[in-house]
Design an enzyme around this catalytic site. Structure first.
Site, PDB file in Angstrom:
ATOM      1  N   CYS A  45     -11.711   4.363  13.327  1.00  0.00           N
ATOM      2  CA  CYS A  45     -10.496   4.284  12.522  1.00  0.00           C
ATOM      3  C   CYS A  45     -10.549   3.130  11.430  1.00  0.00           C
ATOM      4  O   CYS A  45     -10.670   1.995  11.686  1.00  0.00           O
ATOM      5  CB  CYS A  45      -9.488   3.844  13.679  1.00  0.00           C
ATOM      6  SG  CYS A  45      -7.762   3.821  12.942  1.00  0.00           S
ATOM      7  N   CYS A  92      -9.758   8.359   5.965  1.00  0.00           N
ATOM      8  CA  CYS A  92      -8.918   8.142   7.435  1.00  0.00           C
ATOM      9  C   CYS A  92      -9.597   9.158   8.508  1.00  0.00           C
ATOM     10  O   CYS A  92      -9.702  10.155   7.796  1.00  0.00           O
ATOM     11  CB  CYS A  92      -7.653   8.218   7.239  1.00  0.00           C
ATOM     12  SG  CYS A  92      -6.595   8.711   8.618  1.00  0.00           S
TER      13      CYS A  92
HETATM   14  N1  DGL Z   1      -7.466   7.672  12.015  1.00  0.00           N
HETATM   15  C1  DGL Z   1      -6.967   6.563  11.494  1.00  0.00           C
HETATM   16  C2  DGL Z   1      -7.608   5.985  10.344  1.00  0.00           C
HETATM   17  O1  DGL Z   1      -9.092   6.168  10.289  1.00  0.00           O
HETATM   18  C3  DGL Z   1      -5.509   5.968  11.532  1.00  0.00           C
HETATM   19  C4  DGL Z   1      -4.359   7.172  11.405  1.00  0.00           C
HETATM   20  C5  DGL Z   1      -3.040   6.574  11.946  1.00  0.00           C
HETATM   21  O2  DGL Z   1      -2.992   6.604  12.852  1.00  0.00           O
HETATM   22  O3  DGL Z   1      -2.037   6.470  10.880  1.00  0.00           O
HETATM   23  O4  DGL Z   1      -7.261   5.253   9.593  1.00  0.00           O
END
Ligand code: DGL
Length: 255
Positions: A74, A183
């Protein structure tokens, strides 16, 4: 017998499965834990304090279940919490960052679009990364796209829906040499980005993150190829929920 290692992955939701899917190709046979923080998704609009607390709860739960290394799959949690996590745990913690460095290296002096959550876009880590890799005057365009996180969580991948959302927040007529998907939820839309920005390299940090994991723990990880899914710490046993996670992994094999 070689000691079996379990690797933990975590994300706010299903985005981290895009990284897990890369790991399944690189370290097949390893036993993996996947923690989706379904109680708190999305992270991309939360405060730093909340994200640090959620990330610590996730790594605690993964360590309790035997994780000997953790991938923060993440970008948002990495941006806000990686320092706190590395201070708190002695096991290897692999973070991820938007693929700004490869974009600048492959396309020096060219136009780059960096898409991420609003928290990552505002975060100091991204700005430091850009300062290190781009000269003054040729800065990338930054776009916070929280709507893509919602679409991914709802499994809404159809081209028209995604294009309509993107056209409400981006100028789709602009041309870029590279589009950085900063993301992990956005990686599910790389086919749509390819279609909308046909001249651009569509880059994400997934392979780089798994390479870093392999550098730290080695590429031969004995195990039984088990994946255990956790939702905010609770083991997932409902076949419908497991089938949902598997649909995301299957999507990654097709786009
Ligand atoms: N998947 C996450 C990232 O790579 C965050 C998405 C979220 O929860 O807003 O930033």
């Amino acid at each position: 017998m070689e000691h079996q290692k379990t690797i933990g992955f975590f994300d706010s939701g299903i985005g981290g499965l895009t990284v897990l899917s890369e790991a399944l190709c690189r370290i097949p046979g390893a036993d993996l834990l996947f923690y989706a923080d379904t109680d708190h998704v999305p992270y991309g609009t939360k405060s730093k304090e909340e994200i640090v607390r959620f990330a610590e709860d996730a790594v605690d739960a993964l360590c309790e279940r035997g994780a000997e290394a953790v991938v923060v799959a993440c970008n948002t949690a990495t941006s806000m919490a990686i320092g706190a996590l590395r201070e708190r745990y002695s096991i290897p913690i692999v973070g991820m960052e938007p693929a700004v460095k490869p974009a600048a290296l492959i396309h020096p002096g060219e136009r780059v679009l960096v898409c991420a959550t609003p928290v990552t876009i505002r975060g100091e880590k991204l700005h430091t990364l850009i300062d290190r890799n781009f000269r003054e005057g040729i800065r990338p365009t930054l776009a916070g796209l929280p709507g893509l996180v919602t679409l991914a969580e709802e499994e809404r991948f159809d081209f028209d829906t995604v294009r309509d959302y993107l056209s409400s927040v981006l100028d789709l007529e602009e041309r870029y040499a590279a589009v950085v998907l900063g993301c992990t939820h956005f990686t599910y839309f790389r086919d749509t980005f390819r279609a909308l920005f046909p001249d651009a390299d569509i880059l994400d940090g997934n392979a780089g993150t798994v390479n870093r994991l392999v550098d730290l723990i080695g590429g031969e990880i004995p195990g039984e190829g088990r994946i255990v899914y956790l939702e905010s710490g609770r083991p997932v046993t409902d076949p419908d929920k497991i089938a949902r996670f598997e649909r995301y992994l299957a999507r990654m094999r097709t786009i």
